[in-house]
Design a protein around this motif. Structure first.
Motif, PDB file in Angstrom:
ATOM      1  N   HIS A 101      -6.451  -0.151   0.321  1.00  0.00           N
ATOM      2  CA  HIS A 101      -6.920   1.135  -0.113  1.00  0.00           C
ATOM      3  C   HIS A 101      -5.890   2.164  -0.446  1.00  0.00           C
ATOM      4  N   ASP A 102      -4.650   2.272   0.094  1.00  0.00           N
ATOM      5  CA  ASP A 102      -3.536   2.859  -0.371  1.00  0.00           C
ATOM      6  C   ASP A 102      -3.079   2.750  -1.863  1.00  0.00           C
ATOM      7  N   ASP A 103      -3.318   1.458  -2.331  1.00  0.00           N
ATOM      8  CA  ASP A 103      -2.832   1.137  -3.671  1.00  0.00           C
ATOM      9  C   ASP A 103      -4.006   1.471  -4.872  1.00  0.00           C
ATOM     10  N   LEU A 104      -5.176   1.962  -4.296  1.00  0.00           N
ATOM     11  CA  LEU A 104      -6.490   2.269  -5.214  1.00  0.00           C
ATOM     12  C   LEU A 104      -5.957   3.437  -6.037  1.00  0.00           C
ATOM     13  N   PRO A 105      -6.680   3.398  -7.321  1.00  0.00           N
ATOM     14  CA  PRO A 105      -6.093   4.662  -8.301  1.00  0.00           C
ATOM     15  C   PRO A 105      -6.418   5.782  -7.749  1.00  0.00           C
TER      16      PRO A 105
ATOM     17  N   ASP B  29      -1.091   2.022  -7.384  1.00  0.00           N
ATOM     18  CA  ASP B  29       0.271   1.110  -7.620  1.00  0.00           C
ATOM     19  C   ASP B  29      -0.656  -0.302  -7.906  1.00  0.00           C
ATOM     20  N   GLU B  30       0.175  -1.127  -8.956  1.00  0.00           N
ATOM     21  CA  GLU B  30      -0.342  -2.308  -9.411  1.00  0.00           C
ATOM     22  C   GLU B  30       0.489  -3.657  -8.716  1.00  0.00           C
ATOM     23  N   TYR B  31       1.341  -3.147  -7.835  1.00  0.00           N
ATOM     24  CA  TYR B  31       2.303  -4.324  -7.284  1.00  0.00           C
ATOM     25  C   TYR B  31       2.360  -4.085  -5.972  1.00  0.00           C
ATOM     26  N   ARG B  32       2.321  -5.120  -5.026  1.00  0.00           N
ATOM     27  CA  ARG B  32       2.310  -4.898  -3.592  1.00  0.00           C
ATOM     28  C   ARG B  32       3.049  -6.502  -3.292  1.00  0.00           C
ATOM     29  N   ARG B  33       4.260  -6.305  -2.454  1.00  0.00           N
ATOM     30  CA  ARG B  33       4.757  -7.458  -2.089  1.00  0.00           C
ATOM     31  C   ARG B  33       5.245  -8.584  -3.280  1.00  0.00           C
ATOM     32  N   GLY B  34       5.261  -7.855  -4.483  1.00  0.00           N
ATOM     33  CA  GLY B  34       5.766  -8.839  -5.407  1.00  0.00           C
ATOM     34  C   GLY B  34       4.567  -9.307  -6.431  1.00  0.00           C
ATOM     35  N   LYS B  35       3.447  -9.114  -5.748  1.00  0.00           N
ATOM     36  CA  LYS B  35       2.300  -9.783  -6.389  1.00  0.00           C
ATOM     37  C   LYS B  35       0.978  -8.531  -6.913  1.00  0.00           C
ATOM     38  N   LYS B  36       0.309  -8.725  -7.943  1.00  0.00           N
ATOM     39  CA  LYS B  36      -0.492  -7.894  -8.293  1.00  0.00           C
ATOM     40  C   LYS B  36      -1.536  -7.156  -7.266  1.00  0.00           C
ATOM     41  N   THR B  37      -1.755  -5.985  -7.227  1.00  0.00           N
ATOM     42  CA  THR B  37      -2.604  -5.674  -6.043  1.00  0.00           C
ATOM     43  C   THR B  37      -4.082  -5.897  -6.193  1.00  0.00           C
ATOM     44  N   THR B  38      -4.687  -5.764  -5.124  1.00  0.00           N
ATOM     45  CA  THR B  38      -6.214  -6.295  -4.865  1.00  0.00           C
ATOM     46  C   THR B  38      -7.054  -5.772  -6.180  1.00  0.00           C
ATOM     47  N   HIS B  39      -7.105  -4.262  -6.161  1.00  0.00           N
ATOM     48  CA  HIS B  39      -7.899  -3.652  -7.170  1.00  0.00           C
ATOM     49  C   HIS B  39      -7.730  -4.343  -8.640  1.00  0.00           C
ATOM     50  N   VAL B  40      -6.350  -4.688  -8.900  1.00  0.00           N
ATOM     51  CA  VAL B  40      -5.980  -5.148 -10.082  1.00  0.00           C
ATOM     52  C   VAL B  40      -6.481  -6.297 -10.393  1.00  0.00           C
ATOM     53  N   VAL B  41      -6.637  -7.325  -9.362  1.00  0.00           N
ATOM     54  CA  VAL B  41      -7.233  -8.618  -9.450  1.00  0.00           C
ATOM     55  C   VAL B  41      -8.647  -8.710  -9.408  1.00  0.00           C
ATOM     56  N   TYR B  42      -9.025  -7.938  -8.616  1.00  0.00           N
ATOM     57  CA  TYR B  42     -10.590  -8.039  -8.352  1.00  0.00           C
ATOM     58  C   TYR B  42     -11.522  -6.784  -8.774  1.00  0.00           C
ATOM     59  N   GLY B  43     -10.879  -5.827  -9.034  1.00  0.00           N
ATOM     60  CA  GLY B  43     -11.518  -4.541  -9.597  1.00  0.00           C
ATOM     61  C   GLY B  43     -11.562  -3.675  -8.495  1.00  0.00           C
ATOM     62  N   GLU B  44     -11.816  -2.475  -8.613  1.00  0.00           N
ATOM     63  CA  GLU B  44     -11.848  -1.250  -7.790  1.00  0.00           C
ATOM     64  C   GLU B  44     -12.840  -1.694  -6.750  1.00  0.00           C
ATOM     65  N   ALA B  45     -14.076  -1.760  -6.962  1.00  0.00           N
ATOM     66  CA  ALA B  45     -15.174  -1.930  -6.288  1.00  0.00           C
ATOM     67  C   ALA B  45     -14.936  -2.866  -5.235  1.00  0.00           C
ATOM     68  N   MET B  46     -14.474  -4.090  -5.607  1.00  0.00           N
ATOM     69  CA  MET B  46     -14.299  -5.512  -4.525  1.00  0.00           C
ATOM     70  C   MET B  46     -13.282  -5.010  -3.925  1.00  0.00           C
ATOM     71  N   ALA B  47     -12.007  -4.168  -4.294  1.00  0.00           N
ATOM     72  CA  ALA B  47     -11.007  -3.817  -3.441  1.00  0.00           C
ATOM     73  C   ALA B  47     -11.368  -3.113  -2.260  1.00  0.00           C
ATOM     74  N   ILE B  48     -12.300  -1.911  -2.396  1.00  0.00           N
ATOM     75  CA  ILE B  48     -12.760  -1.204  -1.739  1.00  0.00           C
ATOM     76  C   ILE B  48     -13.608  -2.012  -0.495  1.00  0.00           C
ATOM     77  N   LEU B  49     -14.676  -2.875  -1.087  1.00  0.00           N
ATOM     78  CA  LEU B  49     -15.446  -3.593  -0.191  1.00  0.00           C
ATOM     79  C   LEU B  49     -14.407  -4.509   0.699  1.00  0.00           C
ATOM     80  N   ALA B  50     -13.104  -5.328   0.112  1.00  0.00           N
ATOM     81  CA  ALA B  50     -12.423  -6.011   0.717  1.00  0.00           C
ATOM     82  C   ALA B  50     -11.678  -5.321   2.040  1.00  0.00           C
ATOM     83  N   GLY B  51     -11.153  -3.971   1.613  1.00  0.00           N
ATOM     84  CA  GLY B  51     -10.766  -3.136   2.659  1.00  0.00           C
ATOM     85  C   GLY B  51     -11.556  -2.978   3.794  1.00  0.00           C
ATOM     86  N   ASP B  52     -12.721  -2.481   3.547  1.00  0.00           N
ATOM     87  CA  ASP B  52     -13.946  -2.341   4.490  1.00  0.00           C
ATOM     88  C   ASP B  52     -14.265  -3.668   5.416  1.00  0.00           C
TER      89      ASP B  52
END
Length: 296
Positions: free
Chosen positions: A83-87, A92-115
């Motif tokens: 959730h911190d990495d969300l727009p 942020d587009e990188y976390r631990r050297g990898k693309k952040t979740t919302h960049v890979v899966y989209g914002e909606a799915m990143a929100i749901l993944a956090g939930d």
């Protein structure tokens, strides 16, 4: 003690334990589970599960009852990063050297993944009841996990942090409040849960909470220092993100050298307080000392 080698060994142990609790990627809801697991498996220090396990061992704990809580604390930590990495947050587009979740899966799915990670954390922690149903500390441990993750803990700190962006009303007092809740709270939860599940006394639990509070504050100040002094390659995420997001940090108020000194002072005070306990765990003490010199 070769602390780096010991940290590596303990990280591998924690990794093996916590990943065993991840959900299977199947069913119509498979995408959100994939996003959860992607976020969780992106790497990291696994500091919170390690602190939990070693505090549990410090007070004589030997059961697997600690393991679901180790996974749960890391799930909560991971959800907060997603959730911190969300727009809408740090963007942020990188976390631990990898693309952040919302960049890979989209914002909606990143929100749901956090939930999903947050919810699944408590489902996972509750599995401790199947492992050691007679342990009187499980209920308190779940309550600690809830409180330290919620509005009087991490979420409360993050709220003040978000509201303080692009404003002129940030104070040193408010910044300390943010750090105590946003970062220290989950470290406090980790060590307190270890102590509670191992049967530590009330006074011992208070010492552990005070130690963890200092460790968490030192850890966050060191993060501020690294955001200014490190590189993308070493840190695994963009540097300068605090400045980009117009965030006041400890470095903003105190400067680099004073911040470094405060990290060292807080860490030494935490270690001194740990040494007032009758029980000892050499690795745990050395780990706390090592955190002040980390580079990522």
């Amino acid at each position: 003690m070769d602390i780096k080698a010991e940290i590596g060994r303990h990280t591998d142990e924690a990794e093996q334990i916590i990943t065993s609790y991840l959900p299977e990627e199947k069913g119509y809801q498979k995408t959100v589970i994939e996003a959860m697991n992607y976020s969780f498996l992106a790497g990291g220090k696994r500091l919170r599960p390690i602190l939990m396990l070693e505090t549990y061992r410090l007070f004589g704990g030997r059961s697997k009852v600690i393991e679901p809580f180790m996974a749960a604390i890391e799930m909560i930590h991971t959800y907060s990063l997603v959730h911190d990495d969300l727009p809408a947050m740090d963007n942020d587009e990188y976390r631990r050297g990898k693309k952040t979740t919302h960049v890979v899966y989209g914002e909606a799915m990143a929100i749901l993944a956090g939930d999903a990670l947050l919810t699944y954390a408590f489902e996972t922690a509750a599995k401790a009841l199947d492992i050691e149903p007679q342990n009187p500390g499980i209920g308190k441990a779940i309550r600690i996990l809830s409180a330290k993750a919620g509005i009087y803990g991490m979420v409360g700190g993050q709220t003040v942090d978000v509201e303080s962006e692009n404003t002129c009303d940030m104070t040193k007092e408010k910044l300390d409040f943010i750090y105590r809740l946003k970062t220290s709270a989950l470290i406090e939860a980790s060590m307190m849960i270890g102590a509670v599940l191992a049967g530590a006394t009330g006074s011992e639990q208070k010492i552990v909470e005070a130690v963890a509070s200092k460790v968490g504050l030192a850890f966050q100040i060191q993060d501020d220092i690294l955001d200014v002094t490190s590189t993308m390659e070493v840190l695994g995420k963009p540097i300068g993100s605090d400045e980009k997001n117009h965030k006041s940090t400890y470095v903003t108020y105190e400067g680099i050298e004073k911040a470094k000194q405060d990290v060292a002072d807080l860490s030494e005070k935490a270690i001194a307080q740990m040494e007032t306990l009758v029980v000892k765990n050499e690795f745990l003490t050395e780990l706390l000392r090592y955190l002040i010199s980390r580079e990522k």
